[in-house]
Motif scaffolding. Structure first.
Motif, mmCIF file in Angstrom:
data_model
loop_
_atom_site.group_PDB
_atom_site.id
_atom_site.type_symbol
_atom_site.label_atom_id
_atom_site.label_comp_id
_atom_site.label_asym_id
_atom_site.label_seq_id
_atom_site.Cartn_x
_atom_site.Cartn_y
_atom_site.Cartn_z
ATOM 1 N N GLN A 1 10.377 7.090 -0.442
ATOM 2 C CA GLN A 1 10.191 5.898 0.381
ATOM 3 C C GLN A 1 9.209 4.935 -0.292
ATOM 4 O O GLN A 1 8.255 5.368 -0.938
ATOM 5 C CB GLN A 1 9.679 6.273 1.769
ATOM 6 N N PRO A 2 9.425 3.625 -0.167
ATOM 7 C CA PRO A 2 8.556 2.662 -0.858
ATOM 8 C C PRO A 2 7.102 2.699 -0.391
ATOM 9 O O PRO A 2 6.215 2.268 -1.131
ATOM 10 C CB PRO A 2 9.206 1.310 -0.542
ATOM 11 N N GLU A 3 6.848 3.218 0.816
ATOM 12 C CA GLU A 3 5.474 3.258 1.316
ATOM 13 C C GLU A 3 4.759 4.565 0.956
ATOM 14 O O GLU A 3 3.585 4.743 1.270
ATOM 15 C CB GLU A 3 5.453 3.108 2.850
ATOM 16 N N THR A 4 5.462 5.497 0.313
ATOM 17 C CA THR A 4 4.914 6.837 0.104
ATOM 18 C C THR A 4 4.120 6.946 -1.190
ATOM 19 O O THR A 4 4.575 6.525 -2.253
ATOM 20 C CB THR A 4 6.048 7.881 0.086
ATOM 21 N N ASN A 5 2.968 7.574 -1.073
ATOM 22 C CA ASN A 5 2.188 7.970 -2.247
ATOM 23 C C ASN A 5 2.693 9.345 -2.696
ATOM 24 O O ASN A 5 2.422 10.355 -2.036
ATOM 25 C CB ASN A 5 0.701 8.023 -1.897
ATOM 26 N N ARG A 6 3.419 9.388 -3.793
ATOM 27 C CA ARG A 6 4.037 10.635 -4.257
ATOM 28 C C ARG A 6 3.001 11.702 -4.610
ATOM 29 O O ARG A 6 3.354 12.881 -4.729
ATOM 30 C CB ARG A 6 4.915 10.361 -5.479
ATOM 31 N N HIS A 7 1.767 11.302 -4.792
ATOM 32 C CA HIS A 7 0.712 12.250 -5.148
ATOM 33 C C HIS A 7 -0.074 12.721 -3.936
ATOM 34 O O HIS A 7 -1.088 13.415 -4.087
ATOM 35 C CB HIS A 7 -0.237 11.607 -6.164
ATOM 36 N N ALA A 8 0.389 12.364 -2.741
ATOM 37 C CA ALA A 8 -0.316 12.761 -1.506
ATOM 38 C C ALA A 8 0.696 13.171 -0.441
ATOM 39 O O ALA A 8 0.663 12.706 0.698
ATOM 40 C CB ALA A 8 -1.203 11.622 -1.009
ATOM 41 N N GLN B 1 0.833 -1.203 0.000
ATOM 42 C CA GLN B 1 0.000 0.000 0.000
ATOM 43 C C GLN B 1 0.868 1.253 0.000
ATOM 44 O O GLN B 1 1.875 1.334 0.699
ATOM 45 C CB GLN B 1 -0.914 0.011 1.227
ATOM 46 N N ARG B 2 0.497 2.248 -0.781
ATOM 47 C CA ARG B 2 1.164 3.556 -0.792
ATOM 48 C C ARG B 2 0.349 4.515 0.073
ATOM 49 O O ARG B 2 -0.843 4.702 -0.160
ATOM 50 C CB ARG B 2 1.280 4.097 -2.209
ATOM 51 N N LEU B 3 1.011 5.138 1.039
ATOM 52 C CA LEU B 3 0.339 5.964 2.034
ATOM 53 C C LEU B 3 0.562 7.450 1.784
ATOM 54 O O LEU B 3 1.624 7.853 1.291
ATOM 55 C CB LEU B 3 0.869 5.634 3.427
ATOM 56 N N PRO B 4 -0.409 8.290 2.146
ATOM 57 C CA PRO B 4 -0.106 9.724 2.199
ATOM 58 C C PRO B 4 1.012 9.951 3.208
ATOM 59 O O PRO B 4 1.147 9.178 4.170
ATOM 60 C CB PRO B 4 -1.424 10.353 2.654
ATOM 61 N N ALA B 5 1.804 10.980 2.998
ATOM 62 C CA ALA B 5 2.980 11.176 3.849
ATOM 63 C C ALA B 5 3.216 12.656 4.098
ATOM 64 O O ALA B 5 2.923 13.500 3.247
ATOM 65 C CB ALA B 5 4.218 10.551 3.202
#
Length: 342
Positions: A141-148, A56-60
């Motif tokens: 980071q692999p968990e990061t949503n680059r669009h959030a 899962q890609r998370l907002p960060a």
């Protein structure tokens, strides 16, 4: 009849979903150390990743601390340990937002880094570059949503967040400016010092005439600094004289480059629609709500998004209230929750 029940039972045996299939195993929440280099300085930080599904890609959010030697957790040990940024990271984690916070120059494991032997050269742009590098680390980071991606700054860190908001790539989708430094540095220092002198006068430590003389001397000191002239401290109480002497010493470059920034002027570079939260606390003598007026107006003219300015009743500069001296006040938690859900 028995055969019919047996057939149904066998069908159910083949179609029943096992618990593992119904609820895939989650990756537990965790902190991990992050190390990156900027301008020759190894910088240390903490990445907090909340519980999430595998892949899962998370907002960060990048978290930026307040002024002075404030470390990644929002502390100035050993005297001041409110854990401001650590608590913000925890609150955002509950909303499934990953966070990165780091030890800026002069704090924690990072220390002065490349400026160890030349601290007088450390200026505000160096802190901005360090924060820009941290934003890139969080983005990748692999968990990061680059669009959030968002940036959350406290006090001076909020001013830095504004500067990053119009320069980093990709542009952040939101900025949370918590008790922000929203006017020029020396104007804010002047306001704070005059408030302290007024309180001391109310307590009988100064006469009204002495208060007037000191206030005039403070104004003259600020004018002298901005005109690059020596400051006359003869009319200033010793603690204030020492402050201006420090401003002309090792920290001179930082003070002058920070004072050159008028935060409302940085707003024009933000992407229209960027959601922005601005907080001010009614119990915050360091950043009175009135100091955020010009910034709030500039944000409105820039057509940024909600939630806008939120007044936190009973909240102080460290985001506490009387009932919650060691944790974030409920009003702060509510404001952060609104920001993440906008």
């Amino acid at each position: 009849m028995f055969l019919r029940f047996a057939a149904v039972a066998m069908a159910l045996a083949f179609t029943t979903v096992t618990p593992a299939e119904a609820a895939p195993r989650l990756v537990p929440a965790a902190d991990r150390e992050v190390v990156f280099t900027v301008d020759g300085t190894t910088t240390y930080g903490t990445l907090h990743v909340p519980e999430h599904r595998p892949g899962q890609r998370l907002p960060a959010a990048l978290l930026l601390p307040g002024s002075g030697p404030t470390d990644r957790d929002g502390n100035q040990p050993p005297a001041l340990t409110p854990n401001t940024l650590a608590l913000v990271a925890e609150a955002l984690g509950e909303d499934q937002v990953a966070t990165l916070r780091f030890d800026k120059y002069g704090t924690g494991r990072t220390g002065l880094g490349a400026y160890e032997d030349r601290p007088e050269e450390l200026d505000h742009p160096a802190f901005v570059r360090q924060a820009q590098a941290a934003y890139g680390v969080l983005r990748d980071q692999p968990e990061t949503n680059r669009h959030a991606l968002t940036i959350v700054g406290h006090s001076e860190g909020a001013m830095t967040a504004l500067q990053l908001g119009g320069t980093v790539h990709p542009r952040p989708t939101g900025l949370a400016l918590l008790q922000p430094q929203a006017i020029r540095l020396l104007d804010l220092v002047t306001l704070q010092l005059k408030d302290q002198i007024a309180e001391a006068t109310r307590q009988g430590q100064f006469t009204p005439e002495e208060q007037r003389v000191i206030n005039t001397a403070i104004d003259a000191a600020v004018t002298a600094m901005r005109e690059r002239r020596p400051v006359d401290t003869t009319e200033l109480p010793a603690p204030i004289a020492q402050l201006f002497e420090a401003f002309q010493g090792t920290s001179h470059q930082f003070v002058m480059t920070s004072d050159a920034i008028h935060p409302p002027d940085t707003v024009a570079a933000l992407r229209p629609g960027t959601r922005v939260l601005v907080t001010c606390g009614t119990n915050d003598p360091q950043v009175p709500c009135a100091t955020t007026d010009a910034l709030t107006t500039a944000l409105r003219h820039a057509h940024v998004g909600t939630p806008g300015r939120v007044t936190l009743h009973g909240v102080d500069h460290l985001l506490h209230d009387d009932a919650h001296p060691d944790t974030l006040a409920p009003a702060v938690l509510n404001a952060l929750h609104r920001f993440t859900k906008c």
